[in-house]
Design a protein around this motif. Sequence first.
Motif, PDB file in Angstrom:
ATOM      1  N   GLY A 135       0.356  -1.612   0.221  1.00  0.00           N
ATOM      2  CA  GLY A 135       0.172   0.058  -0.033  1.00  0.00           C
ATOM      3  C   GLY A 135       1.022   1.386  -0.033  1.00  0.00           C
ATOM      4  O   GLY A 135       0.049   2.292  -0.208  1.00  0.00           O
ATOM      5  N   ILE A 136       1.743   0.889   0.008  1.00  0.00           N
ATOM      6  CA  ILE A 136       2.803   2.458  -0.105  1.00  0.00           C
ATOM      7  C   ILE A 136       3.046   3.359  -1.438  1.00  0.00           C
ATOM      8  O   ILE A 136       2.953   3.807  -1.853  1.00  0.00           O
ATOM      9  CB  ILE A 136       4.903   1.998   0.545  1.00  0.00           C
ATOM     10  N   SER A 141       2.055   8.636  -4.943  1.00  0.00           N
ATOM     11  CA  SER A 141       1.188   9.890  -5.739  1.00  0.00           C
ATOM     12  C   SER A 141       0.543   9.273  -6.940  1.00  0.00           C
ATOM     13  O   SER A 141      -0.157   8.247  -6.553  1.00  0.00           O
ATOM     14  CB  SER A 141       2.490  10.384  -6.919  1.00  0.00           C
ATOM     15  N   ASP A 142      -0.523  10.382  -6.664  1.00  0.00           N
ATOM     16  CA  ASP A 142      -1.424  10.289  -8.095  1.00  0.00           C
ATOM     17  C   ASP A 142      -1.768   8.874  -8.316  1.00  0.00           C
ATOM     18  O   ASP A 142      -2.596   8.144  -9.051  1.00  0.00           O
ATOM     19  CB  ASP A 142      -2.880  11.192  -8.419  1.00  0.00           C
ATOM     20  N   GLU A 143      -0.261   9.544  -9.916  1.00  0.00           N
ATOM     21  CA  GLU A 143      -0.142   9.056 -10.592  1.00  0.00           C
ATOM     22  C   GLU A 143       0.309   7.460 -10.403  1.00  0.00           C
ATOM     23  O   GLU A 143       0.210   6.318 -11.493  1.00  0.00           O
ATOM     24  CB  GLU A 143       0.794   9.238 -11.065  1.00  0.00           C
ATOM     25  N   CYS A 144       1.036   7.089  -9.450  1.00  0.00           N
ATOM     26  CA  CYS A 144       1.464   5.789  -8.816  1.00  0.00           C
ATOM     27  C   CYS A 144       0.054   5.500  -8.850  1.00  0.00           C
ATOM     28  O   CYS A 144       0.101   3.701  -9.040  1.00  0.00           O
ATOM     29  CB  CYS A 144       2.257   5.704  -7.843  1.00  0.00           C
ATOM     30  N   ALA A 145      -1.075   5.477  -7.532  1.00  0.00           N
ATOM     31  CA  ALA A 145      -1.567   4.796  -7.369  1.00  0.00           C
ATOM     32  C   ALA A 145      -2.581   4.344  -8.968  1.00  0.00           C
ATOM     33  O   ALA A 145      -2.927   3.071  -9.286  1.00  0.00           O
ATOM     34  CB  ALA A 145      -3.670   5.756  -7.084  1.00  0.00           C
ATOM     35  N   ALA A 146      -2.482   5.267  -9.750  1.00  0.00           N
ATOM     36  CA  ALA A 146      -3.127   5.009 -11.494  1.00  0.00           C
ATOM     37  C   ALA A 146      -2.052   3.876 -11.975  1.00  0.00           C
ATOM     38  O   ALA A 146      -3.287   2.324 -12.674  1.00  0.00           O
ATOM     39  CB  ALA A 146      -2.961   6.504 -11.977  1.00  0.00           C
ATOM     40  N   ALA A 158      -3.254 -11.865 -16.752  1.00  0.00           N
ATOM     41  CA  ALA A 158      -2.283 -12.798 -16.955  1.00  0.00           C
ATOM     42  C   ALA A 158      -2.482 -13.754 -16.414  1.00  0.00           C
ATOM     43  O   ALA A 158      -1.836 -15.173 -16.391  1.00  0.00           O
ATOM     44  CB  ALA A 158      -1.253 -11.725 -17.184  1.00  0.00           C
ATOM     45  N   GLY A 159      -3.728 -14.204 -15.337  1.00  0.00           N
ATOM     46  CA  GLY A 159      -3.288 -15.170 -14.941  1.00  0.00           C
ATOM     47  C   GLY A 159      -2.307 -15.224 -13.599  1.00  0.00           C
ATOM     48  O   GLY A 159      -1.824 -16.231 -12.934  1.00  0.00           O
ATOM     49  N   VAL A 160      -1.344 -14.215 -12.894  1.00  0.00           N
ATOM     50  CA  VAL A 160      -0.940 -14.002 -12.112  1.00  0.00           C
ATOM     51  C   VAL A 160      -1.956 -14.294 -10.788  1.00  0.00           C
ATOM     52  O   VAL A 160      -2.569 -12.644 -10.476  1.00  0.00           O
ATOM     53  CB  VAL A 160       0.144 -13.319 -12.366  1.00  0.00           C
ATOM     54  N   THR A 161      -1.084 -14.530  -9.775  1.00  0.00           N
ATOM     55  CA  THR A 161      -1.260 -14.067  -8.804  1.00  0.00           C
ATOM     56  C   THR A 161      -1.581 -13.395  -8.254  1.00  0.00           C
ATOM     57  O   THR A 161      -0.082 -12.452  -7.993  1.00  0.00           O
ATOM     58  CB  THR A 161      -1.122 -15.584  -7.476  1.00  0.00           C
ATOM     59  N   ILE A 162      -1.888 -11.953  -7.338  1.00  0.00           N
ATOM     60  CA  ILE A 162      -1.615 -10.615  -6.818  1.00  0.00           C
ATOM     61  C   ILE A 162      -2.358 -11.013  -4.649  1.00  0.00           C
ATOM     62  O   ILE A 162      -3.380 -10.927  -4.610  1.00  0.00           O
ATOM     63  CB  ILE A 162      -2.636  -9.942  -7.466  1.00  0.00           C
ATOM     64  N   SER A 163      -0.542 -10.643  -4.620  1.00  0.00           N
ATOM     65  CA  SER A 163      -0.507 -10.236  -2.909  1.00  0.00           C
ATOM     66  C   SER A 163      -0.560  -8.869  -2.729  1.00  0.00           C
ATOM     67  O   SER A 163       0.657  -8.308  -3.344  1.00  0.00           O
ATOM     68  CB  SER A 163       0.709 -10.944  -2.516  1.00  0.00           C
ATOM     69  N   VAL A 164      -0.904  -8.689  -2.016  1.00  0.00           N
ATOM     70  CA  VAL A 164      -0.735  -6.718  -1.265  1.00  0.00           C
ATOM     71  C   VAL A 164      -0.692  -6.614  -0.371  1.00  0.00           C
ATOM     72  O   VAL A 164      -0.742  -7.623   0.858  1.00  0.00           O
ATOM     73  CB  VAL A 164      -1.798  -6.083  -1.395  1.00  0.00           C
ATOM     74  N   VAL A 181      -7.912   4.772  -2.519  1.00  0.00           N
ATOM     75  CA  VAL A 181      -7.542   3.850  -3.525  1.00  0.00           C
ATOM     76  C   VAL A 181      -7.360   2.565  -3.373  1.00  0.00           C
ATOM     77  O   VAL A 181      -6.971   2.104  -4.670  1.00  0.00           O
ATOM     78  CB  VAL A 181      -6.014   4.673  -3.234  1.00  0.00           C
ATOM     79  N   MET A 182      -7.182   2.449  -2.052  1.00  0.00           N
ATOM     80  CA  MET A 182      -7.285   0.585  -1.836  1.00  0.00           C
ATOM     81  C   MET A 182      -8.083  -0.115  -2.645  1.00  0.00           C
ATOM     82  O   MET A 182      -8.127  -1.600  -2.622  1.00  0.00           O
ATOM     83  CB  MET A 182      -6.310   0.546  -0.672  1.00  0.00           C
ATOM     84  N   GLY A 183      -9.585   0.308  -1.789  1.00  0.00           N
ATOM     85  CA  GLY A 183     -10.480  -0.206  -2.283  1.00  0.00           C
ATOM     86  C   GLY A 183     -10.686  -0.800  -3.650  1.00  0.00           C
ATOM     87  O   GLY A 183     -11.206  -1.725  -4.005  1.00  0.00           O
ATOM     88  N   GLU A 184     -10.059   0.029  -4.320  1.00  0.00           N
ATOM     89  CA  GLU A 184     -10.698  -0.458  -5.876  1.00  0.00           C
ATOM     90  C   GLU A 184      -8.996  -1.450  -6.380  1.00  0.00           C
ATOM     91  O   GLU A 184     -10.082  -2.068  -7.011  1.00  0.00           O
ATOM     92  CB  GLU A 184     -10.483   1.074  -7.197  1.00  0.00           C
ATOM     93  N   ILE A 185      -7.915  -0.790  -5.550  1.00  0.00           N
ATOM     94  CA  ILE A 185      -6.782  -2.180  -6.520  1.00  0.00           C
ATOM     95  C   ILE A 185      -7.841  -3.138  -5.814  1.00  0.00           C
ATOM     96  O   ILE A 185      -6.633  -4.352  -6.040  1.00  0.00           O
ATOM     97  CB  ILE A 185      -5.746  -1.409  -6.093  1.00  0.00           C
ATOM     98  N   VAL A 186      -7.834  -3.179  -4.329  1.00  0.00           N
ATOM     99  CA  VAL A 186      -7.534  -5.012  -3.543  1.00  0.00           C
ATOM    100  C   VAL A 186      -8.544  -5.753  -4.505  1.00  0.00           C
ATOM    101  O   VAL A 186      -8.165  -6.697  -4.124  1.00  0.00           O
ATOM    102  CB  VAL A 186      -7.937  -4.862  -2.343  1.00  0.00           C
TER     103      VAL A 186
END
Length: 340
Positions: A135-136, A141-146, A158-164, A181-186
Amino acid sequence: MGKIVTFGEIMLRLAPVGFERFAQAREFGVVYGGGEANVAVSLANYNKEAYFVTKLPKNEIGQCAVNELRKYGVNTNLIVRGGDRVGIYYCEKGASQRPSKVIYDRSHSSIAEAKREDFNWKEIFNGAEWFHFTGITPALSDECAAITLEAVKAAKEAGVTISVDLNYRKKLWSTEKAGKVMGEIVKYCDVVIANEEDAEKVFGIKADETDITGGHLSDEGYKNVAKQLVERFDLKYTAITLRESISASDNGWSAMLYDGKDFFKSRRYDMHIVDRVGGGDSFGAGLIYGLTSGYSNQAALEFAVAASCLKHTIEGDFNLVSIEEVETLAKGDASGRVQR
């Protein structure tokens, strides 16, 4: 075995000698580190094909960071070069009842000013099996979030397992913005890693009957937190590290894992801390290693907790331990006896 990709910022860490305070310091020790870079180094130590993705300036300091990663076997071929500076953080180590302190000087770093067109995620995830970030990174920045949102969408496609690792940092953004922001990404993630505070700070999910500053953590309270995270984001796993802060020098350490059906709890370690920076990252790396190596859920959790326990005994951000050292501790040998 597919490659494991991590994405984030690697920084220059400047720290007074030993336990000196900033005001006493006449020299600073230099190391490099950052959440996702720390994970990549651990995984490379465990003989995984670890790639670190970031943006660094094309100057000598940027090259020093690249060289440090290469030294420990991390693949740096996907690092973008450009921008003006490497972020810096100053770290004053605490002791006993005096807490550690961190001061950031990371504004306008190369990665914080990166653009979406800097990263070809389809190419980056070619042959990958796992993607990890914290989450860092979207907080920079807003661009880094995008950029991060584009990354998780591409990884999912791509079928990749994603961890945060939620890794909330109040010096980087507010709880309100983090939650949005994280609510959308997670939504795109498969595994969420959190500590005893992150879920509350980011998503407002609080563990009942818990007093973090008093060192009392409720297993049942955190089971409820894990369950809410899995249900909200349709996750495969939620892992929560549980730090009992007795003092800056001594902590209790354990963790739990929830797979949507069963809860797993690790053994608990009493730690005397040498350097706690990177402790959570070493847990995340250990969990990724276990889950990608065919370990049972319980064994993967025990490996992760043992790896992280060992990290607290090592100076610097990186967890420089072997699989054998971690497994020895995970199997119960916590004696610390001299090996001859």
